[in-house]
Design an enzyme around this catalytic site. Sequence first.
Site, mmCIF file in Angstrom:
data_model
loop_
_atom_site.group_PDB
_atom_site.id
_atom_site.type_symbol
_atom_site.label_atom_id
_atom_site.label_comp_id
_atom_site.label_asym_id
_atom_site.label_seq_id
_atom_site.Cartn_x
_atom_site.Cartn_y
_atom_site.Cartn_z
ATOM 1 N N LYS A 44 2.660 3.290 -6.506
ATOM 2 C CA LYS A 44 2.565 3.299 -5.044
ATOM 3 C C LYS A 44 2.468 1.872 -4.498
ATOM 4 O O LYS A 44 2.186 0.931 -5.249
ATOM 5 C CB LYS A 44 1.365 4.124 -4.600
ATOM 6 N N TYR A 97 -9.642 -25.823 11.469
ATOM 7 C CA TYR A 97 -9.892 -25.294 12.808
ATOM 8 C C TYR A 97 -11.379 -25.001 13.009
ATOM 9 O O TYR A 97 -12.052 -24.515 12.101
ATOM 10 C CB TYR A 97 -9.118 -23.993 13.010
HETATM 11 C C1 LIG Z 1 -4.482 9.437 -6.624
HETATM 12 C C2 LIG Z 1 -4.492 8.227 -7.482
HETATM 13 N N1 LIG Z 1 -4.298 8.361 -8.788
HETATM 14 C C3 LIG Z 1 -4.304 7.292 -9.624
HETATM 15 C C4 LIG Z 1 -4.519 6.025 -9.133
HETATM 16 C C5 LIG Z 1 -4.529 4.874 -10.089
HETATM 17 O O1 LIG Z 1 -5.784 4.267 -10.115
HETATM 18 P P1 LIG Z 1 -5.980 2.910 -10.931
HETATM 19 O O2 LIG Z 1 -5.132 1.904 -10.262
HETATM 20 O O3 LIG Z 1 -7.419 2.633 -10.811
HETATM 21 O O4 LIG Z 1 -5.534 3.201 -12.314
HETATM 22 C C6 LIG Z 1 -4.723 5.844 -7.765
HETATM 23 C C7 LIG Z 1 -4.972 4.508 -7.241
HETATM 24 O O5 LIG Z 1 -5.600 4.251 -6.283
HETATM 25 C C8 LIG Z 1 -4.715 6.994 -6.916
HETATM 26 O O6 LIG Z 1 -4.911 6.868 -5.597
#
Ligand SMILES: Cc1ncc(COP(=O)(O)O)c(C=O)c1O
Length: 356
Positions: A30, A255
């Site tokens: 993702k 700044y």
């Molecule tokens: C639904 C879900 N599954 C798996 C993961 C993977 O988690 P990680 O990056 O801690 O392995 C995430 C990450 O946020 C998630 O939202």
Amino acid sequence: MTAIWQVDQQIFQQNVRQVQNGQPIMAVVKNNAYNYGLTFAVEQFLEAGISCFSTTSSNEAIKIRELAPTATIFLMNATREFDVLRTHDIHMTLPSLSFYKAHKQALAGVKVHLEYENLLHRSGFKTYEEIVEVLEDHAVNDAPKMQITGLWTHFGYADEFDVSDYETERSAWLNIVENLLNQGYSFDMIHAQNSASYIREGQIFPHHTHARVGIALYGSRPYSSLSRSMILQSLTVQANVIQVRTVQAGQHCGYSFAYTAERDHTRLAVVDIGYGDGVLRTRAQHDVLINGRRYPIRALMMSHMFVEVDEHVEAQDIVTLYNDELRIDDYTFKGVGANSEQLSALNLDSLIKEYK
Ligand SMILES: Cc1ncc(COP(=O)(O)O)c(C=O)c1O
């Protein structure tokens, strides 16, 4: 000169294989694969033998399908674009009883994974009974209907060791799975474990088909007691000293009085990276590396930062913010921000992006 975001493909691949360790992995890709680049990451995972992917966006799911025609793709956020799911053979979460009731007919032909809410409370069925209600209703439904292909949850506390919440969510989930299987229900896919759960358990849970792993595949440790050699960071972020300025005690730099020099002849390196490139303010509370030495950041601006240096630093020297010594996960453990937060912040529209 422009600051650079660079990934060493060989180390990336080595880390993926190390984390994978022969286990069935669903790679979480993702948010543009945690900002490592969706195309790059999917290709690397395929090369390592991973052919199951999950994301939260249907656009990314479609792109994964183009890159991996035979892969299993799981959409972790529910969408109402059911045609897209059917056309591209994308599995989707079934996020609640009300969603099921509202879309029962429209879901026909869509592959769904029943989601258990657990302690995160972000999505999913609230109880075992709700899950069974759907399974029973589904069993007696003769109309064209969805296909129940999976069962899943997400843990909110697997990275926590000082509280008992992981134990609570873990046992609630394992009970749900056990009870459903004992009742004769079966699922092609069962998955729950993120990086922290997968690594701390040392295995995939019984009856589970995949660990659903993100951050460890991208080279950051989910918790601090893991050795650095177990997970390898392939990412380097480097900037350049544009010039070195000398200021006197009491002079304000940056700044709005961002930094006031404490000594005469203070040498400040002006570096070509800032928060506009994704350097978090919290990261700026820590050092950078120049010519093998650590120096403190004194002020962070949009496209620049001041670093207080000594006589060893000159214009055109390279300034390292992240590499295998200054690791994303080290800063996570120092409170800079979550691994994924630091990674996602990096602005690949302004930094040079390079896979070497
Ligand atoms: C639904 C879900 N599954 C798996 C993961 C993977 O988690 P990680 O990056 O801690 O392995 C995430 C990450 O946020 C998630 O939202």
